[in-house]
Every structure is written in C-alpha cells, then in structure tokens.
Design a protein around this motif. Structure first.
Motif, short mmCIF file in Angstrom:
data_model
loop_
_atom_site.label_atom_id
_atom_site.label_comp_id
_atom_site.label_asym_id
_atom_site.label_seq_id
_atom_site.Cartn_x
_atom_site.Cartn_y
_atom_site.Cartn_z
N ASN A 134 43.44 43.14 21.53
CA ASN A 134 42.87 42.14 21.94
C ASN A 134 41.16 41.53 21.54
N ILE A 135 41.03 42.47 22.34
CA ILE A 135 38.95 42.19 22.11
C ILE A 135 38.39 41.98 20.71
N ALA A 136 39.43 42.75 19.87
CA ALA A 136 39.13 42.32 18.61
C ALA A 136 39.64 40.93 17.75
N GLU A 137 40.39 40.57 18.25
CA GLU A 137 41.21 39.21 18.26
C GLU A 137 40.44 38.14 18.95
N CYS A 138 39.87 38.39 19.51
CA CYS A 138 38.95 36.85 20.61
C CYS A 138 37.24 37.28 19.95
N LEU A 139 37.03 38.58 19.29
CA LEU A 139 35.78 38.62 18.44
C LEU A 139 36.14 38.21 17.32
N ARG A 140 37.10 38.24 16.44
CA ARG A 140 37.53 38.13 14.99
C ARG A 140 36.98 38.82 14.48
N MET A 141 37.17 40.25 14.44
CA MET A 141 36.23 41.47 14.23
C MET A 141 37.76 42.70 13.74
N ASP A 142 37.11 43.37 13.66
CA ASP A 142 38.01 44.75 12.82
C ASP A 142 38.06 45.76 14.19
N VAL A 143 39.15 45.22 14.61
CA VAL A 143 40.39 46.47 15.38
C VAL A 143 39.11 47.52 15.57
N ASN A 144 38.69 48.04 14.67
CA ASN A 144 38.78 49.05 13.93
C ASN A 144 36.79 49.48 14.53
N ARG A 145 36.16 48.34 14.85
CA ARG A 145 34.98 48.52 15.61
C ARG A 145 34.70 48.57 16.95
N VAL A 146 35.68 48.29 17.26
CA VAL A 146 36.50 48.89 18.60
C VAL A 146 36.70 49.54 19.40
N ASN A 147 36.10 50.29 20.91
CA ASN A 147 36.29 51.42 20.67
C ASN A 147 36.62 50.98 22.57
N ILE A 148 37.65 51.89 22.78
CA ILE A 148 37.78 51.96 23.96
C ILE A 148 38.22 53.83 24.75
N LYS A 149 37.55 53.39 26.03
CA LYS A 149 37.60 55.39 26.85
C LYS A 149 37.21 54.93 27.87
N ALA A 150 38.52 55.92 28.82
CA ALA A 150 38.66 55.53 30.19
C ALA A 150 38.40 57.17 30.90
N THR A 151 38.00 57.13 32.20
CA THR A 151 37.35 57.75 32.95
C THR A 151 38.03 57.33 34.44
N THR A 152 38.20 58.94 34.68
CA THR A 152 38.12 58.26 36.48
C THR A 152 37.30 59.46 36.66
N MET A 153 36.88 59.48 38.38
CA MET A 153 35.62 59.14 39.09
C MET A 153 35.73 60.02 40.06
N GLU A 154 37.02 61.06 40.00
CA GLU A 154 37.30 62.78 40.72
C GLU A 154 37.75 62.50 42.22
N GLY A 155 37.94 60.90 42.82
CA GLY A 155 37.90 61.06 43.78
C GLY A 155 37.21 60.59 44.91
N ILE A 156 35.72 60.05 43.93
CA ILE A 156 34.40 59.89 44.61
C ILE A 156 34.31 58.75 44.18
#
Length: 158
Positions: free
Chosen positions: A115-137
């Motif tokens: 979705n991000i790559a499509e909106c920005l008209r760029m290669d999907v391989n130049r978009v990175n997504i990571k996620a983390t929790t906050m360990e209940g904090i």
C-alpha cells in the motif's frame, strides 16, 4: 540525500475500524482520529514532508477541515507524494516502526508495504515495516494506543 522523521500516536477506542498501513485489521478497537486515523501512513506523511521541508501533516490536512473527515489516509499519502515530486525529489526509501501491544502486525506487513509503495509510486523493496510491543509499559503497552515512527530519505531529481 535528505532525511525526515515522522511520528504519530492515536488512542484505541470502540466503534472504530482499525486501519494500519492502509490495511483493515480484524480487531475489537480502532484508532480515534479525524481521518481514518492510520498512524502508519500519518507517520510516513510527516517523514516525507519533513525531508522535503514542507511542514507537517496537520498543515496540509487540518482536522478543522471537514473535507478530511473519515478520509482514507492512502489519499493523504498519495497527495504528499505529489507534493514531494513537485519539489523535484525522488523518494529513496521508507522505514517504519509500529509500536503496538495488539494486534499482531506481522501477518499484514507485506500488504502494508504494498500500500505504501503504491501510494508513493515506488518499488515495494524500498519500504520496510517493523513492529514491536511495549512489554506492557505505558499507554501503548496497556493496549490504550498505537504509535508509529517513520523515516524517509529523498534525493534530488536532477
């Protein structure tokens, strides 16, 4: 090379859809906001606007303007891409960090990247997504909010 950072956080509430990276999640809470409250795309917008020295998302899409009420943040991100291009910049890459206790993000990361790559008209391989929790904090760790940090790099279109 130019760099910009973006950050957004929204409160989780009942009776709203949860949209992250332009993807709807099957979750019992959604994010409170004027548009669809997509913290991922909002942070990417601000990162791009910052890199191009074009202000911030609130200046371009104010929550006082009913035109933006309930709008998909994919529309906002596509407009930001146009603004960046008008300044003769090319988007090099986007890196995103989602901070959420729930829901699990991993199963939808590729769809968000697309979705991000499509909106920005760029290669999907130049978009990175990571996620983390906050360990209940803090509010995020208690499941009261979701936040996102993003960085964008641009270069001049010579």
């Amino acid at each position: 090379m130019l760099f910009g950072i973006g950050y957004d956080i929204h409160k989780l509430v009942e009776n709203r859809k949860l949209v992250l990276g332009g993807v709807e999640f099957d979750y019992h809470l959604g994010l409170l906001g004027h548009s669809d409250a997509d913290v991922v795309l909002h942070a990417v917008c601000d990162a791009l606007l910052g890199a191009a020295a074009l202000g911030d998302i609130g200046e371009h899409f104010p929550d006082t303007d009913q035109k933006w009420k309930g709008v998909s943040s994919k529309i906002l991100l596509s407009r930001v891409a146009d603004l960046v291009k008008e300044q003769c910049y090319i988007i090099n890459n986007i890196d995103v960090m989602i901070l959420a206790q729930q829901p699990k993000i991993g199963i939808k990361k590729l769809e968000m990247k697309r979705n991000i790559a499509e909106c920005l008209r760029m290669d999907v391989n130049r978009v990175n997504i990571k996620a983390t929790t906050m360990e209940g904090i803090d509010a995020i760790g208690r499941g009261e909010a979701i936040a996102t940090q993003a960085i964008a790099s641009l270069y001049e279109d010579l």
